[in-house]
Design a protein around this motif. Sequence first.
Motif, PDB file in Angstrom:
ATOM      1  N   VAL A  64       0.819  -1.211   0.000  1.00  0.00           N
ATOM      2  CA  VAL A  64       0.000   0.000   0.000  1.00  0.00           C
ATOM      3  C   VAL A  64       0.856   1.264   0.000  1.00  0.00           C
ATOM      4  O   VAL A  64       0.564   2.204  -0.750  1.00  0.00           O
ATOM      5  CB  VAL A  64      -0.944   0.007   1.230  1.00  0.00           C
ATOM      6  N   SER A  65       1.905   1.290   0.824  1.00  0.00           N
ATOM      7  CA  SER A  65       2.571   2.573   1.021  1.00  0.00           C
ATOM      8  C   SER A  65       4.093   2.579   0.896  1.00  0.00           C
ATOM      9  O   SER A  65       4.704   3.640   0.998  1.00  0.00           O
ATOM     10  CB  SER A  65       2.199   3.126   2.406  1.00  0.00           C
ATOM     11  N   ALA A  66       4.708   1.433   0.695  1.00  0.00           N
ATOM     12  CA  ALA A  66       6.174   1.393   0.608  1.00  0.00           C
ATOM     13  C   ALA A  66       6.620   0.342  -0.400  1.00  0.00           C
ATOM     14  O   ALA A  66       7.193  -0.679  -0.034  1.00  0.00           O
ATOM     15  CB  ALA A  66       6.775   1.121   1.983  1.00  0.00           C
ATOM     16  N   PRO A  67       6.358   0.582  -1.684  1.00  0.00           N
ATOM     17  CA  PRO A  67       6.672  -0.436  -2.688  1.00  0.00           C
ATOM     18  C   PRO A  67       8.136  -0.884  -2.684  1.00  0.00           C
ATOM     19  O   PRO A  67       8.431  -2.019  -3.050  1.00  0.00           O
ATOM     20  CB  PRO A  67       6.304   0.219  -4.014  1.00  0.00           C
ATOM     21  N   GLY A  68       9.026  -0.022  -2.233  1.00  0.00           N
ATOM     22  CA  GLY A  68      10.430  -0.400  -2.183  1.00  0.00           C
ATOM     23  C   GLY A  68      10.743  -1.467  -1.143  1.00  0.00           C
ATOM     24  O   GLY A  68      11.800  -2.089  -1.196  1.00  0.00           O
ATOM     25  N   LEU A  69       9.829  -1.702  -0.225  1.00  0.00           N
ATOM     26  CA  LEU A  69      10.033  -2.715   0.820  1.00  0.00           C
ATOM     27  C   LEU A  69       9.317  -4.034   0.545  1.00  0.00           C
ATOM     28  O   LEU A  69       9.459  -4.978   1.310  1.00  0.00           O
ATOM     29  CB  LEU A  69       9.560  -2.173   2.174  1.00  0.00           C
ATOM     30  N   VAL A  70       8.560  -4.091  -0.538  1.00  0.00           N
ATOM     31  CA  VAL A  70       7.746  -5.280  -0.804  1.00  0.00           C
ATOM     32  C   VAL A  70       8.610  -6.535  -0.888  1.00  0.00           C
ATOM     33  O   VAL A  70       8.327  -7.538  -0.221  1.00  0.00           O
ATOM     34  CB  VAL A  70       6.889  -5.116  -2.069  1.00  0.00           C
ATOM     35  N   GLU A  71       9.658  -6.496  -1.675  1.00  0.00           N
ATOM     36  CA  GLU A  71      10.483  -7.702  -1.852  1.00  0.00           C
ATOM     37  C   GLU A  71      11.187  -8.087  -0.561  1.00  0.00           C
ATOM     38  O   GLU A  71      11.269  -9.264  -0.223  1.00  0.00           O
ATOM     39  CB  GLU A  71      11.484  -7.513  -2.988  1.00  0.00           C
TER      40      GLU A  71
END
Length: 85
Positions: A64-71
């Motif tokens: 939702v709010s931090a696409p850089g942390l998804v992986e």
Amino acid sequence: QGLGHALRRTGPADEAVRAARRAAQLTEYQNADVLLTLADAYAAADRPAEAAEAARRAVDAALVSAPGLVEQARRRLDELRARRN
């Protein structure tokens, strides 16, 4: 969140869990980085089910709010799930 990291490294795991859980509450369980810290604190306290749940919530928050942390969150969730088996 910094307190949770510091306590996890130097203090009792239960204190790290308390601090990280409080940070998660204050951010309404919407901050992926805080939730990853909570997952790590639970893992250090030998609470694998709660660690995996916190990591799962971190994935949801990151989407939702931090696409850089998804992986990173997904990798951590996979690691925690593997430890439970």
